[in-house]
Motif scaffolding. Structure first.
Motif, PDB file in Angstrom:
ATOM      1  N   THR A 109      54.867  36.763  41.789  1.00 31.98           N
ATOM      2  CA  THR A 109      53.630  37.455  41.493  1.00 31.98           C
ATOM      3  C   THR A 109      52.550  36.433  41.151  1.00 31.98           C
ATOM      4  O   THR A 109      52.814  35.456  40.463  1.00 31.98           O
ATOM      5  CB  THR A 109      53.805  38.491  40.355  1.00 31.98           C
ATOM      6  OG1 THR A 109      52.566  39.138  40.096  1.00 31.98           O
ATOM      7  CG2 THR A 109      54.337  37.858  39.086  1.00 31.98           C
ATOM      8  N   MET A 110      51.381  36.678  41.697  1.00 29.27           N
ATOM      9  CA  MET A 110      50.246  35.791  41.477  1.00 29.27           C
ATOM     10  C   MET A 110      49.034  36.640  41.133  1.00 29.27           C
ATOM     11  O   MET A 110      48.876  37.739  41.665  1.00 29.27           O
ATOM     12  CB  MET A 110      49.929  34.986  42.745  1.00 29.27           C
ATOM     13  CG  MET A 110      51.055  34.091  43.211  1.00 29.27           C
ATOM     14  SD  MET A 110      50.750  33.381  44.852  1.00 29.27           S
ATOM     15  CE  MET A 110      49.299  32.406  44.569  1.00 29.27           C
ATOM     16  N   GLY A 111      48.191  36.127  40.238  1.00 34.18           N
ATOM     17  CA  GLY A 111      46.972  36.825  39.874  1.00 34.18           C
ATOM     18  C   GLY A 111      45.817  35.858  39.708  1.00 34.18           C
ATOM     19  O   GLY A 111      46.005  34.746  39.215  1.00 34.18           O
ATOM     20  N   ARG A 112      44.621  36.272  40.135  1.00 35.66           N
ATOM     21  CA  ARG A 112      43.412  35.451  40.053  1.00 35.66           C
ATOM     22  C   ARG A 112      42.238  36.344  39.613  1.00 35.66           C
ATOM     23  O   ARG A 112      42.198  37.522  39.951  1.00 35.66           O
ATOM     24  CB  ARG A 112      43.060  34.843  41.412  1.00 35.66           C
ATOM     25  CG  ARG A 112      44.121  33.978  42.030  1.00 35.66           C
ATOM     26  CD  ARG A 112      44.162  32.603  41.371  1.00 35.66           C
ATOM     27  NE  ARG A 112      45.142  31.736  41.983  1.00 35.66           N
ATOM     28  CZ  ARG A 112      46.381  31.573  41.550  1.00 35.66           C
ATOM     29  NH1 ARG A 112      46.820  32.255  40.537  1.00 35.66           N
ATOM     30  NH2 ARG A 112      47.210  30.737  42.140  1.00 35.66           N
ATOM     31  N   PRO A 113      41.245  35.763  38.926  1.00 32.97           N
ATOM     32  CA  PRO A 113      40.075  36.549  38.536  1.00 32.97           C
ATOM     33  C   PRO A 113      38.992  36.539  39.616  1.00 32.97           C
ATOM     34  O   PRO A 113      38.950  35.643  40.455  1.00 32.97           O
ATOM     35  CB  PRO A 113      39.579  35.806  37.290  1.00 32.97           C
ATOM     36  CG  PRO A 113      39.954  34.381  37.545  1.00 32.97           C
ATOM     37  CD  PRO A 113      41.253  34.427  38.320  1.00 32.97           C
ATOM     38  N   SER A 114      38.141  37.530  39.559  1.00 31.74           N
ATOM     39  CA  SER A 114      36.957  37.582  40.413  1.00 31.74           C
ATOM     40  C   SER A 114      35.745  37.777  39.501  1.00 31.74           C
ATOM     41  O   SER A 114      35.719  38.710  38.692  1.00 31.74           O
ATOM     42  CB  SER A 114      37.075  38.740  41.404  1.00 31.74           C
ATOM     43  OG  SER A 114      35.927  38.799  42.218  1.00 31.74           O
ATOM     44  N   TYR A 115      34.763  36.878  39.618  1.00 32.76           N
ATOM     45  CA  TYR A 115      33.616  36.867  38.714  1.00 32.76           C
ATOM     46  C   TYR A 115      32.352  37.386  39.392  1.00 32.76           C
ATOM     47  O   TYR A 115      32.172  37.231  40.589  1.00 32.76           O
ATOM     48  CB  TYR A 115      33.327  35.447  38.227  1.00 32.76           C
ATOM     49  CG  TYR A 115      34.409  34.857  37.354  1.00 32.76           C
ATOM     50  CD1 TYR A 115      34.380  35.041  35.982  1.00 32.76           C
ATOM     51  CD2 TYR A 115      35.441  34.099  37.909  1.00 32.76           C
ATOM     52  CE1 TYR A 115      35.367  34.484  35.174  1.00 32.76           C
ATOM     53  CE2 TYR A 115      36.428  33.545  37.104  1.00 32.76           C
ATOM     54  CZ  TYR A 115      36.385  33.740  35.740  1.00 32.76           C
ATOM     55  OH  TYR A 115      37.360  33.192  34.952  1.00 32.76           O
ATOM     56  N   ALA A 116      31.486  37.975  38.587  1.00 37.84           N
ATOM     57  CA  ALA A 116      30.121  38.321  38.998  1.00 37.84           C
ATOM     58  C   ALA A 116      29.235  38.094  37.781  1.00 37.84           C
ATOM     59  O   ALA A 116      29.528  38.610  36.686  1.00 37.84           O
ATOM     60  CB  ALA A 116      30.031  39.766  39.468  1.00 37.84           C
TER      61      ALA A 116
END
Length: 176
Positions: A109-116
């Motif tokens: 399992t892998m997780g990454r953030p997404s920014y705005a």
């Protein structure tokens, strides 16, 4: 009337991309997911549903998604996910996993953030079935341990044989 050729080409391109994604996802046994923060929403690809052995119509709750992980790995995924949501800390690890039908697997399992605008607006990641790879590693480790034990036994046998042969040869030397 108006020219819609660009829209038709875009739709065709999107369909081709979706087919390519679905095929590569199937080959790699890999599914994608995302969690949107505001409004809170969870999205899973079909392959994630397949890995969970769940019906596509089910909308999973976050806590229920964590409950598929077994033992200490359940706590591990929850703490890593919360760190991802709050601090943007990505994660990548293998964990024990139990499907909705009770089948045990290993998943990566892998997780990454997404920014705005400097804020985390969603997190996304992948879930991959790595059961065969983990089982192969376990078998290789067992085989290596077995071979190491056999090597030690052979070394001990060699020492015994060489000791037992030295005495008669020394006696022959004395007799000559």
């Amino acid at each position: 009337s108006r020219d819609v050729s660009s829209e038709v080409n875009l739709k065709s391109s999107m369909e081709a991309t979706n087919v390519l994604f679905d095929e590569s996802s199937e080959m790699a046994d890999l599914g994608a997911w995302e969690v949107v923060k505001n409004p809170f929403k969870i999205n899973w690809s079909k392959k994630v549903y397949d890995l969970h052995e769940m019906d596509y119509s089910v909308n999973p709750a976050l806590v229920e998604a964590f409950d598929f992980f077994v033992g200490k790995d359940r706590d591990k995924i929850e703490s890593h996910f919360l760190a991802l949501m709050e601090k943007g800390e990505p994660y990548d690890f293998e964990a024990k996993f139990k499907t909705s039908k009770g089948k045990e697997k290993w998943v990566r399992t892998m997780g990454r953030p997404s920014y705005a605008n400097g804020e985390i607006v969603k997190v996304y990641g992948v879930l991959q079935d790595v059961t065969k790879a983990v089982e192969d590693r376990i078998r290789l480790r067992e085989l290596a341990d077995h071979l190491t034990r056999q090597k030690l036994q052979m070394e001990q046998f060699n020492q015994i044989v060489s000791h037992n042969l030295r005495s008669p040869i020394a006696n022959l030397g004395v007799l000559l």
